[in-house]
Design a protein around this motif. Sequence first.
Motif, PDB file in Angstrom:
ATOM      1  N   TYR A 296       0.818  -1.217   0.000  1.00 41.49           N
ATOM      2  CA  TYR A 296       0.000   0.000   0.000  1.00 41.49           C
ATOM      3  C   TYR A 296       0.856   1.275   0.000  1.00 41.49           C
ATOM      4  CZ  TYR A 296      -4.045  -2.943   0.608  1.00 41.49           C
ATOM      5  OH  TYR A 296      -5.014  -3.882   0.408  1.00 41.49           O
ATOM      6  N   CYS A 297       2.006   1.219   0.646  1.00 39.75           N
ATOM      7  CA  CYS A 297       2.933   2.369   0.585  1.00 39.75           C
ATOM      8  C   CYS A 297       3.434   2.568  -0.842  1.00 39.75           C
ATOM      9  CB  CYS A 297       4.115   2.161   1.524  1.00 39.75           C
ATOM     10  SG  CYS A 297       3.724   2.349   3.253  1.00 39.75           S
ATOM     11  N   LEU A 298       3.844   1.486  -1.481  1.00 31.11           N
ATOM     12  CA  LEU A 298       4.317   1.570  -2.869  1.00 31.11           C
ATOM     13  C   LEU A 298       3.203   2.060  -3.789  1.00 31.11           C
ATOM     14  CD1 LEU A 298       6.326  -1.779  -3.003  1.00 31.11           C
ATOM     15  CD2 LEU A 298       7.292   0.533  -3.053  1.00 31.11           C
ATOM     16  N   LEU A 299       1.995   1.533  -3.580  1.00 31.18           N
ATOM     17  CA  LEU A 299       0.846   1.951  -4.387  1.00 31.18           C
ATOM     18  C   LEU A 299       0.560   3.433  -4.197  1.00 31.18           C
ATOM     19  CD1 LEU A 299      -1.602   1.209  -6.215  1.00 31.18           C
ATOM     20  CD2 LEU A 299      -2.849   0.727  -4.104  1.00 31.18           C
TER      21      LEU A 299
ATOM     22  N   ALA B 275       0.888   6.181  -7.097  1.00 28.49           N
ATOM     23  CA  ALA B 275      -0.337   6.879  -7.507  1.00 28.49           C
ATOM     24  C   ALA B 275      -0.169   8.398  -7.417  1.00 28.49           C
ATOM     25  CB  ALA B 275      -1.515   6.417  -6.646  1.00 28.49           C
ATOM     26  N   VAL B 276       0.421   8.878  -6.355  1.00 26.73           N
ATOM     27  CA  VAL B 276       0.616  10.327  -6.194  1.00 26.73           C
ATOM     28  C   VAL B 276       1.546  10.863  -7.274  1.00 26.73           C
ATOM     29  CG1 VAL B 276       1.642  12.093  -4.698  1.00 26.73           C
ATOM     30  CG2 VAL B 276       0.074  10.408  -3.731  1.00 26.73           C
TER      31      VAL B 276
ATOM     32  N   MET C  78       5.977  -2.300  -6.748  1.00 28.54           N
ATOM     33  CA  MET C  78       4.579  -2.585  -6.460  1.00 28.54           C
ATOM     34  C   MET C  78       4.070  -3.731  -7.335  1.00 28.54           C
ATOM     35  SD  MET C  78       1.272  -0.178  -7.121  1.00 28.54           S
ATOM     36  CE  MET C  78       1.572  -0.311  -8.870  1.00 28.54           C
ATOM     37  N   VAL C  79       4.360  -3.679  -8.629  1.00 21.41           N
ATOM     38  CA  VAL C  79       3.922  -4.742  -9.539  1.00 21.41           C
ATOM     39  C   VAL C  79       4.599  -6.065  -9.171  1.00 21.41           C
ATOM     40  CG1 VAL C  79       4.020  -5.537 -11.942  1.00 21.41           C
ATOM     41  CG2 VAL C  79       3.296  -3.202 -11.426  1.00 21.41           C
ATOM     42  N   PHE C  80       5.875  -6.008  -8.795  1.00 19.38           N
ATOM     43  CA  PHE C  80       6.572  -7.222  -8.393  1.00 19.38           C
ATOM     44  C   PHE C  80       5.944  -7.815  -7.138  1.00 19.38           C
ATOM     45  CE2 PHE C  80       9.918  -9.621  -6.278  1.00 19.38           C
ATOM     46  CZ  PHE C  80      10.281 -10.481  -7.300  1.00 19.38           C
ATOM     47  N   ARG C  81       5.662  -6.974  -6.150  1.00 19.25           N
ATOM     48  CA  ARG C  81       5.033  -7.474  -4.909  1.00 19.25           C
ATOM     49  C   ARG C  81       3.646  -8.047  -5.186  1.00 19.25           C
ATOM     50  NH1 ARG C  81       7.311  -9.161  -0.839  1.00 19.25           N
ATOM     51  NH2 ARG C  81       6.021  -8.194   0.708  1.00 19.25           N
TER      52      ARG C  81
END
Length: 175
Positions: A59-62, A66-67, A97-100
């Motif tokens: 969620y941090c990466l997302l 996103a920002v 993020m995509v990797f996770r």
Amino acid sequence: MNIYLCFLYIGYSLRHYEISLPWSLSVLPYASFLVMLGKELADYKKRIETPLSFYWDFYCLLSVTAVISYLWKLDLAWNLITPIIPLTLGAVTGTLMVFRLSVWIRNASTMFSNIFTKVGRETYVVVAFSQVTVMCINYLFTLNPLLKYAILVIVLILLKYLKDGINRLVRIKIL
């Protein structure tokens, strides 16, 4: 590491001074920097690949991705790489993020993991034909995006089977 920074600086300088080379070659130094940075991230794969027990990192990466995506646009085709620090950070967080997410899908669902694995093996078809297909659909029809991309998926699936048929016919894997 010095070569990384050299590519980053050259890429930034070409963009900053609006130096445009033929065939968009001015984006090569920054793109090379991203590839080398990706290689460095791949060295940490085992540490990143641990199963998600807590979702806070995803969620941090997302959130960061996103920002940054909302505020700026990284577009290598048009050499839009400035502001370089947030856009590079967004590229890295988006990749992680995509990797996770991929690790989570692999661990959570064998069915979805197998589907994405099979789609991943058809990257050539997706990359080679998706943009052309979307442009043809846009030229021929006025459709809502959901229907347009549903047609795109169907066309790409048909092209995949056509490619497989050609490969069987010539008895060589040419595509």
